[in-house]
Design a protein around this motif. Structure first.
Motif, short mmCIF file in Angstrom:
data_model
loop_
_atom_site.label_atom_id
_atom_site.label_comp_id
_atom_site.label_asym_id
_atom_site.label_seq_id
_atom_site.Cartn_x
_atom_site.Cartn_y
_atom_site.Cartn_z
N GLY A 92 5.29 0.02 -3.53
CA GLY A 92 4.40 -1.14 -3.53
C GLY A 92 3.17 -0.92 -4.40
O GLY A 92 2.73 -1.84 -5.11
N TYR A 108 18.52 3.09 10.46
CA TYR A 108 17.79 2.56 9.30
C TYR A 108 18.74 1.72 8.43
O TYR A 108 18.42 0.59 8.06
CB TYR A 108 17.19 3.72 8.50
CG TYR A 108 16.65 3.35 7.13
CD1 TYR A 108 15.48 2.62 6.99
CD2 TYR A 108 17.33 3.75 5.98
CE1 TYR A 108 14.99 2.29 5.73
CE2 TYR A 108 16.83 3.43 4.72
CZ TYR A 108 15.68 2.70 4.59
OH TYR A 108 15.18 2.38 3.34
N ARG A 152 5.46 -7.50 12.02
CA ARG A 152 6.01 -7.83 13.35
C ARG A 152 5.18 -8.91 14.03
O ARG A 152 5.48 -9.29 15.15
CB ARG A 152 6.07 -6.57 14.21
CG ARG A 152 7.12 -5.58 13.73
CD ARG A 152 7.00 -4.24 14.42
NE ARG A 152 5.76 -3.57 14.07
CZ ARG A 152 5.42 -2.35 14.47
NH1 ARG A 152 6.25 -1.68 15.23
NH2 ARG A 152 4.28 -1.80 14.11
N LEU A 195 18.02 -0.03 -3.37
CA LEU A 195 17.44 1.06 -4.13
C LEU A 195 18.10 2.38 -3.78
O LEU A 195 18.38 2.65 -2.61
CB LEU A 195 15.92 1.16 -3.87
CG LEU A 195 15.12 -0.15 -4.00
CD1 LEU A 195 13.64 0.11 -3.74
CD2 LEU A 195 15.32 -0.78 -5.38
N PHE A 237 4.32 3.66 -1.47
CA PHE A 237 4.65 4.32 -2.74
C PHE A 237 5.13 3.32 -3.81
O PHE A 237 4.50 3.16 -4.86
CB PHE A 237 5.71 5.42 -2.46
CG PHE A 237 6.48 5.87 -3.64
CD1 PHE A 237 5.83 6.26 -4.82
CD2 PHE A 237 7.88 5.94 -3.61
CE1 PHE A 237 6.56 6.69 -5.93
CE2 PHE A 237 8.61 6.37 -4.70
CZ PHE A 237 7.96 6.74 -5.87
N VAL A 289 10.78 3.58 6.91
CA VAL A 289 11.67 4.10 5.86
C VAL A 289 12.29 5.47 6.17
O VAL A 289 13.02 6.00 5.35
CB VAL A 289 10.93 4.17 4.49
CG1 VAL A 289 10.41 2.82 4.07
CG2 VAL A 289 9.81 5.20 4.52
N ALA A 308 0.83 -1.22 0.00
CA ALA A 308 0.00 0.00 0.00
C ALA A 308 0.86 1.26 0.00
O ALA A 308 0.33 2.37 0.02
CB ALA A 308 -0.92 0.00 1.22
N ASN A 311 0.34 -2.78 7.13
CA ASN A 311 -0.35 -2.27 8.33
C ASN A 311 -0.83 -0.83 8.17
O ASN A 311 -1.32 -0.23 9.12
CB ASN A 311 0.55 -2.41 9.57
CG ASN A 311 1.72 -1.44 9.56
OD1 ASN A 311 1.95 -0.74 8.57
ND2 ASN A 311 2.47 -1.40 10.64
N THR A 370 13.74 -5.45 -0.68
CA THR A 370 14.18 -4.10 -1.03
C THR A 370 15.06 -3.53 0.08
O THR A 370 14.59 -3.21 1.16
CB THR A 370 12.99 -3.15 -1.26
OG1 THR A 370 12.08 -3.26 -0.18
CG2 THR A 370 12.28 -3.45 -2.56
N SER A 407 18.63 -0.77 0.65
CA SER A 407 18.79 0.67 0.44
C SER A 407 20.25 1.08 0.31
O SER A 407 21.15 0.40 0.80
CB SER A 407 18.17 1.37 1.66
OG SER A 407 18.59 2.70 1.74
P1 NAD Z 1 6.48 3.54 1.93
O1 NAD Z 1 6.58 4.07 3.32
O2 NAD Z 1 5.65 4.29 0.95
O3 NAD Z 1 6.00 2.04 1.94
C1 NAD Z 1 6.28 1.16 3.02
C2 NAD Z 1 5.00 0.37 3.27
O4 NAD Z 1 5.24 -0.55 4.33
C3 NAD Z 1 3.82 1.27 3.71
O5 NAD Z 1 2.67 0.95 2.96
C4 NAD Z 1 3.64 0.93 5.19
O6 NAD Z 1 2.30 1.08 5.62
C5 NAD Z 1 4.14 -0.52 5.22
N1 NAD Z 1 4.63 -0.92 6.53
C6 NAD Z 1 5.50 -0.26 7.34
N2 NAD Z 1 5.71 -0.94 8.47
C7 NAD Z 1 4.97 -2.08 8.38
C8 NAD Z 1 4.76 -3.18 9.25
N3 NAD Z 1 5.38 -3.25 10.43
N4 NAD Z 1 3.94 -4.16 8.85
C9 NAD Z 1 3.29 -4.11 7.64
N5 NAD Z 1 3.46 -3.08 6.79
C10 NAD Z 1 4.27 -2.07 7.15
O7 NAD Z 1 7.99 3.40 1.39
P2 NAD Z 1 8.52 3.09 -0.08
O8 NAD Z 1 9.27 4.28 -0.51
O9 NAD Z 1 7.44 2.55 -0.94
O10 NAD Z 1 9.59 1.95 0.25
C11 NAD Z 1 9.38 0.59 -0.03
C12 NAD Z 1 10.66 -0.18 0.27
O11 NAD Z 1 11.74 0.31 -0.53
C13 NAD Z 1 11.13 -0.06 1.72
O12 NAD Z 1 11.62 -1.32 2.12
C14 NAD Z 1 12.25 0.95 1.66
O13 NAD Z 1 13.18 0.76 2.71
C15 NAD Z 1 12.83 0.65 0.30
N6 NAD Z 1 13.55 1.81 -0.26
C16 NAD Z 1 12.83 2.91 -0.69
C17 NAD Z 1 13.53 4.00 -1.22
C18 NAD Z 1 12.82 5.23 -1.73
O14 NAD Z 1 13.49 6.16 -2.19
N7 NAD Z 1 11.49 5.30 -1.71
C19 NAD Z 1 14.94 3.97 -1.27
C20 NAD Z 1 15.61 2.85 -0.79
C21 NAD Z 1 14.91 1.76 -0.31
#
Ligand code: NAD
Length: 311
Positions: free
Chosen positions: A19, A145, A61, A172, A17, A82, A15, A38, A119, A121
């Motif tokens: 994803g 992190y 968790r 990423l 970005f 994140v 749910a 969640n 994923t 980082s």
């Molecule tokens: P985001 O915050 O939009 O998405 C993370 C999702 O995980 C959210 O929908 C959130 O509700 C869910 N989440 C968080 N904790 C949770 C839990 N305990 N149980 C179930 N769901 C949970 O972030 P994103 O940018 O879409 O990042 C996705 C992945 O990519 C992450 O693992 C992040 O570390 C990695 N990443 C992102 C970037 C970036 O620039 N966006 C860069 C490097 C790595």
């Protein structure tokens, strides 16, 4: 992609970005798609825009809840805490989600004998002097992190070696695109509140490797379907670095505000920030044939205009 046809796909963090964009694409490949999220930072509106998806509002968790889910063939593990400054203020919570949560997801993968894409980082490299940074550099995280992602990666490597699971790690860089959060969204919010001044946290000389979310989705799917990806770790970036001041100027130029908005800097970086992110992407180009197609210069105007649709 063919291998995902009708596969049972389980996406943690679906749910969020990245994803959301991943699941939108996956929903055209399979009718058996589950999002497990969640909603701590993800949005239920995102899920509503994905056809033919089963949504489970739950936490990584919670190992019992994870184990009670239907069997999966492929798991994309994106759920994470994140936010770097948040990890410095709440290291235990960050660890619980990113390290222990990843272990819980791997246990589900072990039970299901599922293929996993994790994923990770740029934060695992921290402030490295080796630029552009190749995967072989090793670890020197500068934040909690980054460290919790290192632990997640290490568990992936352990499960790969000791249990024979097919796992691929994608590190990423800075991902941007429609519905993104992060520095681009932050600047747009600041400019819309006050177009006369744009404050940058830090010196503004910190630089990032910006990769478009559509290119990241292609890499995620390739990682789940290519035999050459199994057991490997890949950098997923554009292979270029742009300073935050350069980014601010590019955005102000597009908005016609370059001569009107004063850029200021706090000169104090946030705890755990990294000076420079610049990925060497030659491994993923060579091994998987993945190539980023969308450059920041070409896409920023479209992104700024599109954002109005989502505000
Ligand atoms: P985001 O915050 O939009 O998405 C993370 C999702 O995980 C959210 O929908 C959130 O509700 C869910 N989440 C968080 N904790 C949770 C839990 N305990 N149980 C179930 N769901 C949970 O972030 P994103 O940018 O879409 O990042 C996705 C992945 O990519 C992450 O693992 C992040 O570390 C990695 N990443 C992102 C970037 C970036 O620039 N966006 C860069 C490097 C790595």
């Amino acid at each position: 992609m063919g291998q995902l046809n009708e596969a049972r796909i389980f996406v943690t963090g679906g749910a969020g970005f990245i994803g959301f964009h991943l699941c939108k694409k996956l929903s055209s490949l399979t009718s058996n798609l589950t999002i497990y999220d969640n909603l701590s930072s993800g949005k239920v509106e995102n899920v509503k825009h994905i056809p033919r998806v089963r949504f489970v509002k739950a936490d990584i968790r919670d190992p019992k809840k994870l184990q009670s889910q239907e069997k999966a063939d492929v798991i994309f593990h994106l759920a994470a805490q994140v936010v770097v400054p948040y990890s410095m203020e709440n290291p235990i919570e960050d660890f619980e989600t990113n390290a222990r949560g990843t272990l819980n997801v791997l246990e589900k993968a072990r039970k299901d004998d599922a293929r996993v894409v994790f994923t990770s980082s740029a934060a695992v490299y921290g402030n490295t002097p080796v630029l552009p940074t190749p995967e072989s550099y090793g670890y020197s995280p500068a934040s909690c992190y980054g460290l919790s992602k290192v632990v997640g990666e290490q568990y992936c490597n352990m499960y790969s070696k000791q249990y024979g699971l097919d796992i691929t790690i994608l590190r990423l860089a800075n991902v941007y695109g429609p519905r993104c959060h992060g520095v681009i969204e932050d600047f747009l919010n600041k400019i819309s509140r006050n177009p006369e001044k744009l404050e940058i946290i830090g010196s503004g000389m910190q630089s990032r490797d910006f990769v478009h979310v559509f290119d990241v989705v292609d890499a995620l799917i390739l990682a789940a379907t290519s035999d050459a990806a199994v057991g490997e770790t890949f950098n997923i970036g554009f292979g270029k670095t742009v300073t935050i001041i350069e980014l601010a100027k590019m955005m102000l130029k597009i908005l016609g505000l370059l001569d009107k908005t004063v850029i200021t800097t706090t000169n104090v970086p946030w705890k755990g920030d990294i000076n420079k992110i610049w990925f060497d992407i030659s491994k993923v180009q060579r091994v998987l044939g993945w190539q980023p197609k969308i450059s920041l210069e070409d896409n920023l105007r479209e992104l700024i205009m599109e954002r109005k649709m989502f505000s």
